[in-house]
Design a protein around this motif. Structure first.
Motif, PDB file in Angstrom:
ATOM      1  N   LEU A 181      -4.182  12.029   6.524  1.00 37.91           N
ATOM      2  CA  LEU A 181      -5.338  11.753   5.677  1.00 37.91           C
ATOM      3  C   LEU A 181      -6.022  10.468   6.130  1.00 37.91           C
ATOM      4  O   LEU A 181      -5.369   9.529   6.597  1.00 37.91           O
ATOM      5  N   ALA A 182      -7.340  10.430   5.959  1.00 38.82           N
ATOM      6  CA  ALA A 182      -8.121   9.225   6.234  1.00 38.82           C
ATOM      7  C   ALA A 182      -8.869   8.836   4.967  1.00 38.82           C
ATOM      8  O   ALA A 182      -9.100   9.664   4.081  1.00 38.82           O
ATOM      9  N   ILE A 183      -9.241   7.574   4.890  1.00 40.59           N
ATOM     10  CA  ILE A 183     -10.015   7.082   3.757  1.00 40.59           C
ATOM     11  C   ILE A 183     -11.250   6.355   4.282  1.00 40.59           C
ATOM     12  O   ILE A 183     -11.183   5.659   5.302  1.00 40.59           O
ATOM     13  N   ARG A 184     -12.368   6.553   3.609  1.00 44.74           N
ATOM     14  CA  ARG A 184     -13.620   5.933   4.014  1.00 44.74           C
ATOM     15  C   ARG A 184     -14.088   4.933   2.956  1.00 44.74           C
ATOM     16  O   ARG A 184     -13.800   5.078   1.777  1.00 44.74           O
ATOM     17  N   ARG A 185     -14.824   3.946   3.438  1.00 48.07           N
ATOM     18  CA  ARG A 185     -15.496   3.021   2.536  1.00 48.07           C
ATOM     19  C   ARG A 185     -16.830   2.644   3.172  1.00 48.07           C
ATOM     20  O   ARG A 185     -16.874   2.249   4.338  1.00 48.07           O
ATOM     21  N   GLY A 186     -17.895   2.835   2.408  1.00 53.93           N
ATOM     22  CA  GLY A 186     -19.221   2.561   2.948  1.00 53.93           C
ATOM     23  C   GLY A 186     -19.576   3.444   4.119  1.00 53.93           C
ATOM     24  O   GLY A 186     -20.308   3.028   5.026  1.00 53.93           O
ATOM     25  N   GLY A 187     -19.044   4.668   4.122  1.00 57.12           N
ATOM     26  CA  GLY A 187     -19.342   5.615   5.191  1.00 57.12           C
ATOM     27  C   GLY A 187     -18.528   5.419   6.450  1.00 57.12           C
ATOM     28  O   GLY A 187     -18.651   6.196   7.402  1.00 57.12           O
ATOM     29  N   LYS A 188     -17.663   4.404   6.493  1.00 54.34           N
ATOM     30  CA  LYS A 188     -16.868   4.135   7.681  1.00 54.34           C
ATOM     31  C   LYS A 188     -15.386   4.352   7.399  1.00 54.34           C
ATOM     32  O   LYS A 188     -14.921   4.150   6.280  1.00 54.34           O
ATOM     33  N   LEU A 189     -14.653   4.730   8.443  1.00 54.52           N
ATOM     34  CA  LEU A 189     -13.206   4.876   8.322  1.00 54.52           C
ATOM     35  C   LEU A 189     -12.596   3.518   7.979  1.00 54.52           C
ATOM     36  O   LEU A 189     -12.875   2.521   8.651  1.00 54.52           O
ATOM     37  N   ALA A 190     -11.778   3.492   6.939  1.00 57.23           N
ATOM     38  CA  ALA A 190     -11.190   2.235   6.489  1.00 57.23           C
ATOM     39  C   ALA A 190      -9.677   2.326   6.377  1.00 57.23           C
ATOM     40  O   ALA A 190      -9.031   1.422   5.843  1.00 57.23           O
ATOM     41  N   GLY A 191      -9.098   3.411   6.870  1.00 57.35           N
ATOM     42  CA  GLY A 191      -7.654   3.562   6.857  1.00 57.35           C
ATOM     43  C   GLY A 191      -7.254   4.987   7.117  1.00 57.35           C
ATOM     44  O   GLY A 191      -8.068   5.917   6.986  1.00 57.35           O
ATOM     45  N   TYR A 192      -6.001   5.179   7.548  1.00 54.69           N
ATOM     46  CA  TYR A 192      -5.462   6.538   7.684  1.00 54.69           C
ATOM     47  C   TYR A 192      -3.950   6.491   7.607  1.00 54.69           C
ATOM     48  O   TYR A 192      -3.324   5.433   7.774  1.00 54.69           O
ATOM     49  N   GLY A 193      -3.370   7.642   7.319  1.00 53.44           N
ATOM     50  CA  GLY A 193      -1.923   7.721   7.212  1.00 53.44           C
ATOM     51  C   GLY A 193      -1.426   9.135   7.422  1.00 53.44           C
ATOM     52  O   GLY A 193      -2.196  10.096   7.348  1.00 53.44           O
ATOM     53  N   VAL A 194      -0.132   9.237   7.689  1.00 60.83           N
ATOM     54  CA  VAL A 194       0.521  10.523   7.944  1.00 60.83           C
ATOM     55  C   VAL A 194       1.834  10.562   7.172  1.00 60.83           C
ATOM     56  O   VAL A 194       2.559   9.551   7.121  1.00 60.83           O
ATOM     57  N   ILE A 195       2.155  11.699   6.569  1.00 62.72           N
ATOM     58  CA  ILE A 195       3.476  11.940   6.004  1.00 62.72           C
ATOM     59  C   ILE A 195       4.072  13.139   6.716  1.00 62.72           C
ATOM     60  O   ILE A 195       3.384  14.143   6.956  1.00 62.72           O
ATOM     61  N   ARG A 196       5.356  13.023   7.096  1.00 57.29           N
ATOM     62  CA  ARG A 196       5.993  14.108   7.846  1.00 57.29           C
ATOM     63  C   ARG A 196       7.409  14.317   7.317  1.00 57.29           C
ATOM     64  O   ARG A 196       8.044  13.376   6.832  1.00 57.29           O
ATOM     65  N   PRO A 197       7.928  15.544   7.429  1.00 60.79           N
ATOM     66  CA  PRO A 197       9.295  15.806   6.973  1.00 60.79           C
ATOM     67  C   PRO A 197      10.316  15.252   7.961  1.00 60.79           C
ATOM     68  O   PRO A 197      10.122  15.318   9.181  1.00 60.79           O
ATOM     69  N   CYS A 198      11.409  14.737   7.427  1.00 61.33           N
ATOM     70  CA  CYS A 198      12.488  14.183   8.242  1.00 61.33           C
ATOM     71  C   CYS A 198      13.796  14.886   7.896  1.00 61.33           C
ATOM     72  O   CYS A 198      13.838  15.778   7.053  1.00 61.33           O
ATOM     73  N   ARG A 199      14.872  14.486   8.563  1.00 58.83           N
ATOM     74  CA  ARG A 199      16.166  15.089   8.274  1.00 58.83           C
ATOM     75  C   ARG A 199      16.499  14.928   6.795  1.00 58.83           C
ATOM     76  O   ARG A 199      17.098  15.799   6.184  1.00 58.83           O
ATOM     77  N   GLU A 200      16.105  13.787   6.251  1.00 59.80           N
ATOM     78  CA  GLU A 200      16.247  13.556   4.818  1.00 59.80           C
ATOM     79  C   GLU A 200      14.891  13.120   4.283  1.00 59.80           C
ATOM     80  O   GLU A 200      14.359  12.080   4.683  1.00 59.80           O
ATOM     81  N   GLY A 201      14.313  13.909   3.420  1.00 61.63           N
ATOM     82  CA  GLY A 201      13.057  13.530   2.790  1.00 61.63           C
ATOM     83  C   GLY A 201      11.889  13.474   3.743  1.00 61.63           C
ATOM     84  O   GLY A 201      11.788  14.244   4.704  1.00 61.63           O
ATOM     85  N   TYR A 202      11.002  12.510   3.483  1.00 56.84           N
ATOM     86  CA  TYR A 202       9.751  12.366   4.236  1.00 56.84           C
ATOM     87  C   TYR A 202       9.541  10.909   4.608  1.00 56.84           C
ATOM     88  O   TYR A 202       9.974  10.002   3.897  1.00 56.84           O
ATOM     89  N   LYS A 203       8.832  10.692   5.718  1.00 57.28           N
ATOM     90  CA  LYS A 203       8.399   9.348   6.082  1.00 57.28           C
ATOM     91  C   LYS A 203       6.872   9.300   6.082  1.00 57.28           C
ATOM     92  O   LYS A 203       6.214  10.240   6.541  1.00 57.28           O
ATOM     93  N   ILE A 204       6.356   8.198   5.574  1.00 55.29           N
ATOM     94  CA  ILE A 204       4.935   7.904   5.690  1.00 55.29           C
ATOM     95  C   ILE A 204       4.764   6.919   6.837  1.00 55.29           C
ATOM     96  O   ILE A 204       5.332   5.829   6.825  1.00 55.29           O
ATOM     97  N   GLY A 205       4.012   7.310   7.846  1.00 53.50           N
ATOM     98  CA  GLY A 205       3.782   6.436   8.979  1.00 53.50           C
ATOM     99  C   GLY A 205       2.920   7.134  10.020  1.00 53.50           C
ATOM    100  O   GLY A 205       3.209   8.282  10.358  1.00 53.50           O
ATOM    101  N   PRO A 206       1.856   6.496  10.461  1.00 52.83           N
ATOM    102  CA  PRO A 206       1.479   5.155  10.051  1.00 52.83           C
ATOM    103  C   PRO A 206       0.824   5.145   8.671  1.00 52.83           C
ATOM    104  O   PRO A 206       0.468   6.195   8.132  1.00 52.83           O
ATOM    105  N   LEU A 207       0.655   3.948   8.140  1.00 52.53           N
ATOM    106  CA  LEU A 207      -0.192   3.718   6.987  1.00 52.53           C
ATOM    107  C   LEU A 207      -0.986   2.454   7.299  1.00 52.53           C
ATOM    108  O   LEU A 207      -0.482   1.341   7.158  1.00 52.53           O
TER     109      LEU A 207
END
Length: 283
Positions: A181-207
């Motif tokens: 997912l990405a987030i915008r502010r003022g029409g410009k990209l202002a952040g992004y992140g990924v969540i993926r499944p792991c052997r145990e649960g999920y990791k968020i990275g990058p954020l």
């Protein structure tokens, strides 16, 4: 490299899958589909040591450019430790990255050994564990990342990594069962992140985000992709106090630490906007 029946060779994809298994046994909790992204980054940057044909050691030394590489997956099977096999594959890995500033996220109790090879501490990282679920914010500026956004995301990513990682990033954003997912502010990209499944649960990275409010919106949107019963992990640079506070706000507990170290100067990257490290294995 060959010595007393010990050979070090470039890994195949199958070898890398084995190294990921070893990482899981070490408690590193790798992603279920990480191997393909890792291999895409630099197919020649993964080494495995064989003793009389048996795989016993591994290291990753991904060369992102002629000036920067990242070291990870430094593992020797327990029964073969203390016999020089790890040192041999370590030296082979450093030779592959000769001339590069090399980064790593190492376990803290190995810092002294890494210093002897020329690494210096930049900062620590803290792995936080919490639970998934919750409600994504009603934020119209949060969008799924698709191919149309890739170049914009790649440009934004350049503030957080000392070399272009376009091939790796294209695979990482499109991992099976992951959400980017990405987030915008003022029409410009202002952040992004990924969540993926792991052997145990999920990791968020990058954020990555321009400020903590944007990071929080992204975090909540990503966390909501996991169930309320799933563990969720976030690796935060300890010098990013806003990121550490964000993890605490959502009752995430520290479970693991690493030391980010480099052989050269600390790269000019935005640690204060890094609310979640992409992956300890490849930076």
């Amino acid at each position: 490299m060959e010595k007393s029946g010990y050979q070090i060779r470039v890994m195949s994809k199958e070898d890398l899958s084995l190294a990921v298994e070893w990482a899981a046994e070490e408690g590193w909790n790798p992603g279920l589909h990480d191997a393909a992204s890792f291999f895409a980054a630099d197919p020649n940057g993964f080494l495995m040591g064989y003793l009389n044909g048996e795989p016993i050691s591994s290291i990753s030394v991904v060369k992102y450019s002629n000036g920067f590489g990242f070291l990870g997956f430094y593992i020797v099977k327990p029964e073969y430790r203390g016999k020089g096999y790890g040192l041999a594959i370590w030296q082979a890995g450093l030779e592959y990255l000769a001339g590069c500033n090399i980064g790593l996220d190492g376990v803290v109790d190995q810092q002294a050994n890494y210093r002897r090879s020329g690494f210096s501490l930049a900062y620590g990282n803290i792995r936080f564990e919490g639970l998934g679920g919750g409600v994504a914010p009603e934020q119209a500026d949060i969008i799924p990342i698709d191919e149309a956004h890739f170049n914009e995301v790649l440009c934004y990513d350049s503030a957080f990594f000392p070399a272009s990682r376009d091939v790796f990033l294209r695979h990482w954003l499109n991992q099976r069962e992951s959400v980017a997912l990405a987030i915008r502010r003022g029409g410009k990209l202002a952040g992004y992140g990924v969540i993926r499944p792991c052997r145990e649960g999920y990791k968020i990275g990058p954020l990555f985000a321009d400020d903590v409010a944007l990071a929080e919106d992204l975090f909540l949107a990503l966390r909501a992709k996991a169930s309320a019963y799933d563990p969720v992990y976030l690796d935060v640079p300890e010098s990013n106090h806003a990121g550490v506070a964000l993890a605490g706000k959502y009752e995430m507990e520290p479970v693991f630490t690493t030391a980010r170290m480099y052989t050269g100067e600390f790269p000019d990257i935005s640690v204060e906007r890094t609310f979640g490290v992409t992956t300890f294995e490849l930076g």
